[in-house]
Design an enzyme around this catalytic site. Structure first.
Site, PDB file in Angstrom:
ATOM      1  N   LYS A  47     -37.739 -36.291 -40.944  1.00 33.05           N
ATOM      2  CA  LYS A  47     -36.723 -35.261 -41.165  1.00 33.05           C
ATOM      3  C   LYS A  47     -35.349 -35.911 -41.124  1.00 33.05           C
ATOM      4  O   LYS A  47     -35.159 -37.018 -40.607  1.00 33.05           O
ATOM      5  CB  LYS A  47     -36.822 -34.151 -40.114  1.00 33.05           C
ATOM      6  CG  LYS A  47     -36.670 -34.596 -38.649  1.00 33.05           C
ATOM      7  CD  LYS A  47     -35.247 -34.806 -38.171  1.00 33.05           C
ATOM      8  CE  LYS A  47     -35.191 -35.212 -36.692  1.00 33.05           C
ATOM      9  NZ  LYS A  47     -33.856 -35.703 -36.260  1.00 33.05           N
ATOM     10  N   ASP A  51     -37.404 -31.122 -30.938  1.00 30.58           N
ATOM     11  CA  ASP A  51     -37.571 -31.207 -32.392  1.00 30.58           C
ATOM     12  C   ASP A  51     -38.981 -30.867 -32.861  1.00 30.58           C
ATOM     13  O   ASP A  51     -39.210 -30.724 -34.068  1.00 30.58           O
ATOM     14  CB  ASP A  51     -37.221 -32.616 -32.895  1.00 30.58           C
ATOM     15  CG  ASP A  51     -35.725 -32.873 -32.936  1.00 30.58           C
ATOM     16  OD1 ASP A  51     -34.954 -31.920 -32.707  1.00 30.58           O
ATOM     17  OD2 ASP A  51     -35.336 -34.026 -33.193  1.00 30.58           O
TER      18      ASP A  51
END
Length: 284
Positions: A12, A137
């Site tokens: 990401k 996350d």
């Protein structure tokens, strides 16, 4: 019942990262914009009947039971009360300490993969909650959609963004998230913005000045990339990125950077490779 499964654990980017303040417990309130990359580690899971969780690939400096893959597997095992176990192998591409989510993504892929392999029938909310206990996350990887994140990163609002090509530079240093968030030079007073402003105006990375001051390699990588497009740090890690309209343009810039700076080119994606792969499996 499936006996084995191989899935990607995608990277990401934090397109920006604003630090709004620090809580009494030491955690930070933040706002960030997550987008996935079509670039990933790969995890393979094989069913065991004896309940043993065995990761067959050692990660340097990380004990077996401290690896987020093993922690995620054991968390799902305890939550679901399954008697099953798994042999797990990891093909590593994402750099540790790079800020592109390697460990968190591995944990999310483990939760989703073993949920399918063990047929534990946990829903996405349950898996995201298990993931949050492993790291801030992890939930965005569990949910698998580009998102505006608030709180400590756990409050997610799905967004649809342009999907450009990115050049990602990978300086050969490991950046400690804990060290960056503990650095007194880190600003913690960026005003909150709205979701609409996040999508249209973007933002900056409050961690970038601190990382640049601590790591010359990161500063040099940002300077190189910035010659071709606006370069930013992702998360608190070492990796830097710039976006381009086409793969050809991104490939060209990647070739023009100094040869000792490791890079890769990947397409941005609003739906993660992991979720696209799982969807394909469910359709079979």
């Amino acid at each position: 019942m499936l006996n084995s499964l191989t899935l990607p654990a995608p990277a990401k980017l934090n397109l920006f990262l604003h630090i709004l303040g620090r809580r009494d417990n030491g955690y930070h309130d933040l706002q960030t914009l997550f987008q996935f990359l079509d670039y990933a580690d790969e995890l393979s899971f094989s069913l065991r009947q004896d309940g043993v969780i065995k990761l067959h690939d050692n990660v340097a400096g990380v004990a077996h039971d401290d690896n987020l893959i093993v922690k995620a597997a054991k968390a799902l095992q305890a939550h679901s009360h399954t008697s099953l176990g798994a042999d797990i192998t990891l093909s590593k591409r994402l750099p540790m300490g790079g800020g592109i989510g390697g460990g968190s993504s591995n944990a999310a892929t483990t939760l989703l993969g073993l949920n399918a392999l063990w047929q534990t029938r946990c829903d996405e909310d349950q898996l995201a909650a298990l993931g949050l206990a492993l790291g801030a996350d992890v939930p965005v990887f569990v949910r698998g959609h580009a998102a505006f994140a608030e709180g400590v990163g756990e409050r997610l609002s799905p967004v649809t963004l342009a999907e450009p090509w990115f050049v990602v530079a990978v300086p050969q240093v490991h950046v400690s998230t804990k060290e960056i968030f503990c650095d007194e030079r880190l600003t913690r007073n960026t005003p909150a913005i709205t979701l609409a402003a996040a999508q249209t105006l973007g933002g900056h990375n409050d961690c970038q000045p601190v990382v640049e001051q601590r790591y010359e390699e990161v500063r040099n990588a940002l300077m190189q990339l910035d010659k071709f497009a606006s370069a930013k740090l992702t998360g608190t890690g070492a990796c830097c990125f710039a976006s381009f309209a086409s793969q050809a343009e991104a490939d060209k810039v990647s070739r023009l950077l100094q040869p000792d700076l490791h890079t890769f080119v990947a397409k941005g994606s609003n739906v993660s490779m992991l979720h696209r792969t799982l969807q394909t499996l469910h359709q079979k």
